[in-house]
Design an enzyme around this catalytic site. Structure first.
Site, short mmCIF file in Angstrom:
data_model
loop_
_atom_site.label_atom_id
_atom_site.label_comp_id
_atom_site.label_asym_id
_atom_site.label_seq_id
_atom_site.Cartn_x
_atom_site.Cartn_y
_atom_site.Cartn_z
N LYS A 158 0.81 -1.23 0.00
CA LYS A 158 0.00 0.00 0.00
C LYS A 158 0.84 1.28 0.00
O LYS A 158 0.31 2.37 -0.20
CB LYS A 158 -0.91 0.02 1.23
CG LYS A 158 -2.02 -1.01 1.18
CD LYS A 158 -2.81 -1.03 2.47
CE LYS A 158 -2.11 -1.82 3.55
NZ LYS A 158 -2.02 -3.26 3.29
N GLY A 167 -1.49 -15.15 10.64
CA GLY A 167 -1.19 -14.43 9.41
C GLY A 167 -2.13 -13.29 9.08
O GLY A 167 -2.18 -12.82 7.94
N ALA A 194 -7.86 -7.02 0.53
CA ALA A 194 -7.25 -8.28 0.06
C ALA A 194 -7.82 -8.69 -1.29
O ALA A 194 -7.64 -7.97 -2.27
CB ALA A 194 -7.41 -9.37 1.11
N LYS A 207 -5.67 2.79 3.48
CA LYS A 207 -6.70 2.21 2.62
C LYS A 207 -7.80 3.22 2.28
O LYS A 207 -8.20 3.33 1.12
CB LYS A 207 -7.31 0.97 3.31
CG LYS A 207 -6.35 -0.20 3.41
CD LYS A 207 -6.96 -1.36 4.18
CE LYS A 207 -5.98 -2.54 4.28
NZ LYS A 207 -6.54 -3.67 5.04
N ASP A 233 -2.60 1.45 8.71
CA ASP A 233 -2.97 0.61 7.57
C ASP A 233 -4.35 0.98 7.05
O ASP A 233 -4.56 1.11 5.84
CB ASP A 233 -2.92 -0.86 8.00
CG ASP A 233 -3.04 -1.80 6.81
OD1 ASP A 233 -2.19 -1.70 5.90
OD2 ASP A 233 -3.97 -2.62 6.80
N LEU A 288 -11.02 -8.85 -2.18
CA LEU A 288 -12.33 -8.29 -2.50
C LEU A 288 -12.23 -7.25 -3.62
O LEU A 288 -11.29 -6.46 -3.65
CB LEU A 288 -12.93 -7.62 -1.26
CG LEU A 288 -13.28 -8.55 -0.08
CD1 LEU A 288 -13.79 -7.72 1.09
CD2 LEU A 288 -14.32 -9.58 -0.50
N VAL A 297 -6.62 -2.68 -0.76
CA VAL A 297 -7.81 -2.49 0.08
C VAL A 297 -8.66 -3.75 0.00
O VAL A 297 -9.15 -4.11 -1.06
CB VAL A 297 -8.65 -1.28 -0.39
CG1 VAL A 297 -9.87 -1.08 0.51
CG2 VAL A 297 -7.81 -0.02 -0.46
N GLY A 349 -5.62 -12.38 5.23
CA GLY A 349 -5.15 -13.75 5.09
C GLY A 349 -4.34 -13.91 3.83
O GLY A 349 -4.62 -13.27 2.80
#
Length: 815
Positions: free
Chosen positions: A579, A664, A611, A682, A678, A613, A609, A797
């Protein structure tokens, strides 16, 4: 009569010569046969190298001469029975004595004339033919040695060969008059001039010799044996997917051979075309392969493009100036100068404004051409009517060839578009009026990429090859490699994508394999790789210069993200879950977007943003379709959602964070997640995708961590501080429970402002039942004012992040 020709690669060893003999004998069973032979593989190069060394007074030529004499004498001893060797050995030694005398003369005079070059370079064919002829005799075959020097008459003018066909045809016809049976063995390449002095037909001239004999004897076909299965759609040494052509026309063969297809010597076609004599090109070592037939064009040809070829030993000459415009005879003067210097023009292009003329000539003729032209136009140059001739080096010509190209619209557009999409700049373009050839001048460094790109465009089953260079092979990277391996066949069969990983790097090691890294054993290969270096990694990708190259960043490294601009500026696409680049200063973010557009290289960061999706993609589609985003509400941290979904005050908060880290869900430094940085990055990225010019410091952050925890220097210190602040976390949790609310770390964008922070969410809110590490985004727009467009699913993940990166790679493949 059969006419056969065997090249040097077919005669490189006694074992190969025996194989050739078997082929000749099969033809001999059906009809009398004339077999034309080149020198043993590599000998002609040695002969010319020895001449150059002798001219420089370098005695090293003697060592090469001894090596070649031994090679030929050894061939005699291996091929011919002992009782029959004496006469042949004597002939071979005699020829080498003559050679030695010639080289001694060159050495003493310190001078090498073209005449001497022609004489010495023809010894290879004489020697090979003498030995092979003796080998056939030793097998009991009635042979006739035909000395081509006594039959083929030519004129050599500065390496340009002109055959005296009247004399040559008469000599050949007289020689073969009444000789209709048996085997005839002839050396290729060699000839004599009108004065009876030995000469040659030019490099590759053994093909020409076979063609000359065939035309003189009016043979129906000539068979040329070589080390490949005919003429190919492209050079298979450069384009592995190239395949042999079953049939092509004389005109197509002429274009392909002229533009570098080395299977056939260009002048070979001249004596055959008029009499419509077919050429069959076959593989000595695979005689059952059909090979290629060169004949007159037929309607059976269904191909729009027959082949792709190139010439890389050229230079561009350019002359320009206002003094050229509207001046009759200027072009005549220009080309007359080149003609007088005996310089062949390979390609011509002229601006319609008449302001410039650009021509391509051979490398070794460019200097003479420039000097002659500057001298011829000295007055115009002094009067500033035209500029001095410029020479552009390190260029090459790539060409599409095909008889039916003129019948198909849009081929030029497809060719130039394919090259342009791979950042291959076209320096000059030429197309003949026959429309059988479209040529483009490009940088020599781009030849391999260009040929593979064009072959993929015009010859291969509609598919696309993606070449990946991946840095970061930890949790996400290793999952991505596993997914690529698993889906390899599916991608090829269903999506027509051939995805190869050519480069891998972690923080310590890196490896490259131009043929593709074995994804089954990449870990062992990487462990034994070279030391990792980000600059070296980029330069290697740049040097490989492959079409459809993609750099994949699976790290969270600011240093690696700083290299994105270099990749994009070289038309190398970038896919990243990192990012930092997109959340950097707005000017840097905008620069990457501009570079992506300018150089036609994709810059994809869907996994920045949510993962895997499709959050960014959905937002881009809303904006592109003209919708106006009014508000965005989101839970964008799978890590924080996991933490607050699992923390219930019965177990310490730091234990929950440790569990998230272990599974993870967090960055290696969990403070990045828990600090809200983080999430701020995003929502900043989403804000920028809507068109807002926000910076990271513009995002309002409501921290739930203490200042000491936020400023901790390592994980050990951070976890100790979390343990210390346990009562505070319990208080936050208990207050939410008392209000029948869930704790969610929410990001919001509204009215051009963005904020992130921990919030209590009631039962009636879409965020309330968000479980595990899921993410959710609510898009309130003009089209979705009350009931927002919702994107929801797993947001953290390694597996889902890897799948998001994979999806971006596929997007590039389908572009």
């Amino acid at each position: 009569m059969n006419v056969l020709k065997f090249g040097g690669s077919s005669l490189a060893s006694p074992e190969r010569i025996k194989l050739v003999a078997e082929t000749v004998e099969k033809h001999l069973k059906n009809d009398s046969t004339l077999a034309v032979f080149s020198a043993f593989g590599g000998v002609t190069n040695d002969l010319l190298e020895m001449a150059e060394l002798a001219a420089k007074e370098d005695p090293a030529y003697k060592t090469i001469l001894e090596k070649n004499e031994k090679r030929h004498l050894d061939a005699v001893r291996e091929l011919i029975p002992v009782n029959d060797q004496s006469a042949v050995l004597s002939k071979v030694k005699t020829e080498f004595n003559r050679l030695e005398t010639l080289y001694e003369g060159v050495y003493l005079l310190n001078e090498l004339s073209n005449k001497t070059k022609h004489v010495v370079s023809g010894f290879g064919e004489i020697l090979s033919s003498l030995i092979i002829n003796a080998y056939f005799k030793s097998k009991g075959i009635n042979t006739n040695f035909v000395d081509s020097r006594e039959l083929v008459v030519c004129r050599n003018n500065n390496e340009k060969v002109q055959v005296n066909y009247a004399k040559t045809n008469r000599n050949i016809q007289n020689y073969f008059s009444g000789k209709t049976k048996g085997l005839f063995v002839a050396p290729g390449f060699v000839a004599k001039n009108d004065d009876g002095v030995p000469s040659t037909l030019g490099r590759g001239g053994s093909d020409f010799t076979a063609a000359i004999f065939s035309a003189a004897l009016k043979i129906k076909k000539v068979i040329i044996y070589t080390d490949v299965n005919g003429m190919y759609t492209a050079n298979p040494m450069i384009v592995p997917q190239a395949y042999s052509l079953d049939k092509i026309s004389y005109e197509e063969a002429m274009e392909l051979s002229h533009f570098g297809a080395k299977v056939l010597y260009p002048p070979t076609l001249q004596p055959l075309l008029e009499q419509q004599i077919e050429i069959h090109i076959k593989n000595t070592f695979k005689p059952k392969e059909p090979g290629t037939i060169v004949s007159k064009s037929t309607k059976e040809n269904f191909r729009w493009v027959t082949g792709i070829t190139h010439i890389d030993s050229i230079k561009l000459l350019n002359i320009e100036g206002s003094g050229m415009v509207g001046i009759p005879g200027f072009s005549k003067r220009f080309f007359e100068v080149l003609f007088q210097e005996n310089i062949n023009v390979v390609l011509i292009t002229q601006a319609s404004s008449e302001h410039s003329i650009c021509v391509a000539v051979k490398d070794d003729e460019a200097k003479a051409a420039r000097e002659a032209l500057n001298e011829a136009f000295e007055v115009e140059i002094q009067n500033n009517k035209i500029k001095p001739v410029t020479v552009e080096e390190n260029v090459a010509i790539v060409a599409l060839v095909g008889d039916r190209m003129k019948s198909h619209h849009g081929l030029s557009g497809k060719m130039f578009s394919a090259l342009g999409n791979n950042n291959i700049n076209i320096r000059a373009i030429a197309q003949g009026s026959s429309e059988r050839n479209i040529s483009a001048v490009i940088a020599k460094k781009d030849v391999k990429k260009a040929l593979n790109t064009l072959h993929e465009q015009f010859f291969e089953v509609p598919s696309k090859e993606l070449n990946l260079f991946i840095t970061g092979v930890g949790n996400v990277g290793s999952k991505l490699l596993a997914q690529l391996k698993k889906q390899e066949n599916y991608l090829l069969e269903k999506l027509r994508l051939k995805v190869r990983v050519l480069g891998l790097s972690n923080s310590k090691k890196m490896i490259f394999n131009e043929e593709g890294i074995d994804l089954q054993n990449w870990e062992d290969a990487l462990e034994n790789g070279q030391s990792a270096d980000k600059k070296d990694f980029f330069e290697k990708v740049q040097k490989l210069n492959l079409r459809n190259s993609v750099f994949v960043d699976n790290t969270a490294s600011a240093e690696i993200s700083s290299w994105y601009r270099h990749y994009l500026a070289n038309s190398i696409s970038v896919v990243t879950c990192n990012k930092i680049a997109c959340a950097d200063d707005y000017v840097n973010y905008q620069e990457l977007q501009n570079l992506s557009r300018e150089y036609g290289a994709s810059f994809l960061y869907e996994t920045n943003v949510g993962a895997g999706l499709p959050i960014i993609d959905t937002l881009k589609n809303l904006v592109a379709s003209g919708d106006q985003v009014k508000k965005i509400q989101a839970v964008l941290s799978g890590s924080l959602n996991f933490v607050f979904n699992n923390y219930d005050a019965s177990s310490p908060f730091y234990k929950t964070v440790e569990m998230a880290m272990k599974e993870g869900y967090t960055e290696p430094d969990p403070k990045i997640d828990l600090s809200g940085v983080d999430v701020a990055r995003k929502i900043l990225i989403l804000a920028r995708e809507t068109g807002l010019k926000l910076e990271l410091e513009d995002i309002e952050k409501k921290n739930f961590l203490s200042e000491e925890a936020l400023n901790s220097e390592n994980n050990e210190e951070f976890f100790k501080l979390l343990e210390r602040d346990e009562e505070k976390f319990k208080e936050i949790y208990n207050n939410a429970e008392k209000n029948d609310a869930q704790l969610k770390y929410v990001a919001q964008l509204e009215n051009g402002k963005a904020q992130v922070g921990l919030q209590e969410v009631g039962p009636d809110h879409p965020f309330y039942n968000l479980s595990g590490s899921d993410n959710i985004v609510l898009f309130f727009t003009e089209r979705y004012p009350d009931q927002p467009l919702i994107v929801k699913g797993a947001g953290a993940g390694a597996d889902v992040t890897a799948s998001g990166i994979f999806a971006d790679v596929i997007r590039i493949g389908k572009k």
